[in-house]
Motif scaffolding. Structure first.
Motif, PDB file in Angstrom:
ATOM      1  N   SER A 176       0.757  -1.139   0.181  1.00 47.29           N
ATOM      2  CA  SER A 176       0.056  -0.025   0.010  1.00 47.29           C
ATOM      3  C   SER A 176       0.809   1.301  -0.079  1.00 47.29           C
ATOM      4  N   ALA A 177       1.973   1.189   0.695  1.00 49.10           N
ATOM      5  CA  ALA A 177       2.710   2.449   1.096  1.00 49.10           C
ATOM      6  C   ALA A 177       3.655   2.752  -0.367  1.00 49.10           C
ATOM      7  N   SER A 197      -5.271  -1.147  -2.050  1.00 51.41           N
ATOM      8  CA  SER A 197      -5.592  -0.654  -0.632  1.00 51.41           C
ATOM      9  C   SER A 197      -6.532   0.435  -0.778  1.00 51.41           C
ATOM     10  N   ALA A 230      -6.549   3.807   5.594  1.00 50.06           N
ATOM     11  CA  ALA A 230      -6.013   2.754   4.796  1.00 50.06           C
ATOM     12  C   ALA A 230      -5.253   1.800   5.875  1.00 50.06           C
ATOM     13  N   GLY A 241       4.226   3.068  -3.884  1.00 51.34           N
ATOM     14  CA  GLY A 241       3.414   3.129  -5.108  1.00 51.34           C
ATOM     15  C   GLY A 241       3.967   4.134  -5.859  1.00 51.34           C
ATOM     16  N   LEU A 242       2.831   4.655  -6.575  1.00 51.09           N
ATOM     17  CA  LEU A 242       3.254   5.880  -7.663  1.00 51.09           C
ATOM     18  C   LEU A 242       3.963   6.941  -6.529  1.00 51.09           C
ATOM     19  N   GLY A 243       3.519   7.168  -5.548  1.00 45.51           N
ATOM     20  CA  GLY A 243       4.039   8.160  -4.617  1.00 45.51           C
ATOM     21  C   GLY A 243       5.574   8.047  -4.483  1.00 45.51           C
ATOM     22  N   ASN A 244       6.049   6.890  -4.538  1.00 45.02           N
ATOM     23  CA  ASN A 244       7.575   6.562  -4.347  1.00 45.02           C
ATOM     24  C   ASN A 244       8.235   6.874  -5.648  1.00 45.02           C
ATOM     25  N   SER A 278       0.823   6.050   2.914  1.00 48.87           N
ATOM     26  CA  SER A 278      -0.751   5.772   2.975  1.00 48.87           C
ATOM     27  C   SER A 278      -1.563   6.053   4.199  1.00 48.87           C
ATOM     28  N   TYR A 314      -5.414   8.148  -9.601  1.00 48.83           N
ATOM     29  CA  TYR A 314      -4.411   6.973  -9.459  1.00 48.83           C
ATOM     30  C   TYR A 314      -4.371   5.729 -10.447  1.00 48.83           C
ATOM     31  N   PHE A 354       1.197  10.867   2.136  1.00 45.21           N
ATOM     32  CA  PHE A 354       0.662  10.256   0.614  1.00 45.21           C
ATOM     33  C   PHE A 354       1.376   8.860   0.595  1.00 45.21           C
ATOM     34  N   SER A 355       2.848   8.881   0.757  1.00 44.89           N
ATOM     35  CA  SER A 355       3.800   7.694   0.613  1.00 44.89           C
ATOM     36  C   SER A 355       3.354   6.705   1.624  1.00 44.89           C
ATOM     37  N   MET A 404      -5.873   8.660   6.149  1.00 40.42           N
ATOM     38  CA  MET A 404      -7.105   8.433   5.612  1.00 40.42           C
ATOM     39  C   MET A 404      -7.666   6.991   6.021  1.00 40.42           C
TER      40      MET A 404
HETATM   41  N1  PFF Z   1       1.028   5.091  -0.573  1.00 38.47           N
HETATM   42  C1  PFF Z   1       0.790   5.500  -2.008  1.00 38.47           C
HETATM   43  C2  PFF Z   1       1.845   5.613  -2.835  1.00 38.47           C
HETATM   44  O1  PFF Z   1       2.886   6.168  -2.337  1.00 38.47           O
HETATM   45  O2  PFF Z   1       1.507   5.679  -3.860  1.00 38.47           O
HETATM   46  C3  PFF Z   1      -0.742   5.955  -2.262  1.00 38.47           C
HETATM   47  C4  PFF Z   1      -1.736   5.773  -1.289  1.00 38.47           C
HETATM   48  C5  PFF Z   1      -2.170   4.556  -1.096  1.00 38.47           C
HETATM   49  C6  PFF Z   1      -2.030   6.773  -0.452  1.00 38.47           C
HETATM   50  C7  PFF Z   1      -3.206   4.081  -0.193  1.00 38.47           C
HETATM   51  C8  PFF Z   1      -3.056   6.613   0.395  1.00 38.47           C
HETATM   52  C9  PFF Z   1      -3.681   5.410   0.673  1.00 38.47           C
HETATM   53  F1  PFF Z   1      -4.327   5.163   1.625  1.00 38.47           F
END
Ligand code: PFF
Length: 470
Positions: free
Chosen positions: A21-22, A320, A230, A24-27, A225, A102, A222-223, A228
């Motif tokens: 979950s953590a 997630s 999750a 992802g595109l964020g990274n 997660s 996303y 965001f990165s 919110m």
């Molecule tokens: N953490 C994910 C990322 O870094 O791309 C994005 C994300 C997933 C944000 C799930 C929040 C979440 F609940």
């Protein structure tokens, strides 16, 4: 009849799913371009401080709230006090908004796997740049890829926790790590890579302002997660036997590791080929293919590996997000898993279509001066996640019973969490005001004031009607 709550099969499976979950595109997509836009290593340094002081503490809090209540986002916060139900609702709303853009980017990643085969790296830099613009502003192609990506999410999440999400993470996450390490090694061994390594690791504070801090904080939430629900949701499926602080540390470490690895995979190669780091969201879809095009015959292999990694990382994160919304319907509205996933998926598909189209043929919000894409992005990460994280800290520090938390985090006193007092102090006294200060200064520094005010107004309305929500 009481149905037994689903749970993770193994600890390893849980850690991989949470890390999935953590990471992802964020990274791989966002972290590098934010780093590029915010002057490099100074941004990374601020980001790391936020991750380990604020992010890790909030992650521990989310796991604890979820496991202690045995419920997903809304049910969990409501079980502490219905004054705070709105925080869970904000979380579900954020998941929804993030799923507005996303899967669009996830679809681009899928498309670029195929573009890699179709001669992308034989083109000139200008042609690569132009191809990306033409692709994302197109109509049918990006939408079809987005739908394929979303479809994969729906299939996995419909299968449930152990058989769906955990299974997918077990296969996909190790693949991702191996692929990224492979590309990083190639990148740092290119001639002239040193300038990129300097950019990443030698801090220059001249570009830092209030906006940098907000970007770093938003990116930390965001990165990881966070903010919110999750991790509340994933924690709710965690066995009572597991130790939360330890698992949170592993997940955080993996997340930071992959972000840095993505930086190492990109910037040295970028500098080696004399490209500009501050390219914005197009960085991985334009600059990176240009870098691969300069590598001769091997470029295609690295290109395919890279875009498979990006798609895989995106997939384990978006499942997630879908799970946050689906688990809300399952826990609070007694909807069956499959029905919850399919109906949510259809709504997300609609949003994805609108978002994708808003990059090209139609401008739905001319007065706000942003497309859906930026709207969803700004609302979720600059407004909802930060405030969500702050409120989760407030609930943990001020509403939840400290002794119950101690029991939860030490497995009824059978394991050690030596930093419990320090963690509780941070969550109660430091994180709420720190996040508030960064948020306020950041907001003053941000251009999209109308969007920010709109977001804050939504939070205010939800908070006022909190007791009526469920
Ligand atoms: N953490 C994910 C990322 O870094 O791309 C994005 C994300 C997933 C944000 C799930 C929040 C979440 F609940």
């Amino acid at each position: 009849m009481e149905v037994k709550r689903e749970s993770w099969g193994t600890r390893f499976g849980f850690v991989l799913a949470a890390a999935g979950s953590a990471v992802g595109l964020g990274n791989i997509w966002r972290f590098p371009y934010l780093t590029g836009e915010n002057g490099g290593s100074a941004f990374i340094l601020i980001y790391l401080v936020f991750v380990f002081l604020i992010g890790l503490s909030v992650m521990i809090a989310e796991f604890a709230l979820g496991r202690n209540s045995g419920l997903s986002a809304v049910g969990a916060v409501k079980s502490y006090s219905d004054r705070w139900t709105f925080v869970g609702v904000m979380g579900v709303l954020s998941a929804f908004l993030i799923m507005g853009f996303y899967p669009v980017v996830g679809g681009w990643a899928l498309a670029y796997i195929f573009e890699s085969f179709a001669g992308l790296y034989t083109r000139t830099p200008e042609a690569i740049d132009q191809a990306f613009g033409t692709f994302i502003t197109g109509t049918a192609r990006p939408i079809i890829w987005m739908l394929i990506f979303l479809g994969m999410n729906i299939i996995i999440v419909a299968k449930g926790i152990k058989g769906g999400i955990e299974q997918a993470a077990r296969v996909l996450m190790p693949t991702l790590f191996i692929l990224l390490i492979f590309i990083s090694i190639r990148s740092v061994t290119l001639e002239g890579a040193g300038a990129g390594v300097d950019f990443l690791f030698r801090p220059d504070f001249s570009e830092v302002n209030g906006g940098t801090f907000l970007a770093a904080l938003g990116q930390a939430f965001f990165s990881l997660s966070l903010g919110m629900g999750a991790m509340i949701t994933y924690g709710s499926y965690l066995s009572k036997k597991e130790t939360i602080p330890q698992n949170a540390l592993i997940v955080t470490g993996l997340d930071v590791g992959v972000a840095l690895l993505a930086g190492i995979a990109m910037f040295p190669a970028l500098f080696a080929f004399g490209m500009e780091p501050a390219q914005g969201p197009g960085l991985v879809f334009v600059v990176i293919p240009i870098v691969f095009s300069q590598m001769g015959g091997l470029g295609i292999i690295f290109g395919i590996i890279f875009f498979v990694s990006l798609a895989v990382a995106a997939l384990t994160s978006s499942i997630s997000l879908l799970e946050v919304v689906a688990s809300y319907l399952i826990d609070q509205k007694n909807v069956k898993r499959k029905t919850a996933v399919y109906s949510t998926g259809v709504l997300m598909a609609f949003m994805g279509v609108l978002t994708s189209l808003s990059l090209g043929v139609f401008d739905p919000l001319p007065t706000l001066n942003v497309g859906f894409f930026d709207l969803f992005d700004i609302l979720s990460d600059k407004v909802f996640l930060g405030f969500g994280g702050m409120f989760i800290a407030v609930i943990t520090g001020w509403v939840a019973n400290k002794e119950v938390l101690r029991e939860e985090l030490t497995n009824e006193g059978t394991t050690d969490f030596v930093l419990f007092e320090a963690w509780h102090f941070l969550i109660k006294w430091i994180i709420p005001p720190a996040v508030a200060i960064v948020a306020v200064f950041g907001i003053l520094d941000i251009e999209e004031t109308a969007v920010m005010i709109f977001g804050l107004a939504i939070i205010a309305v939800l908070a006022i009607f909190s007791r009526k929500l469920d």
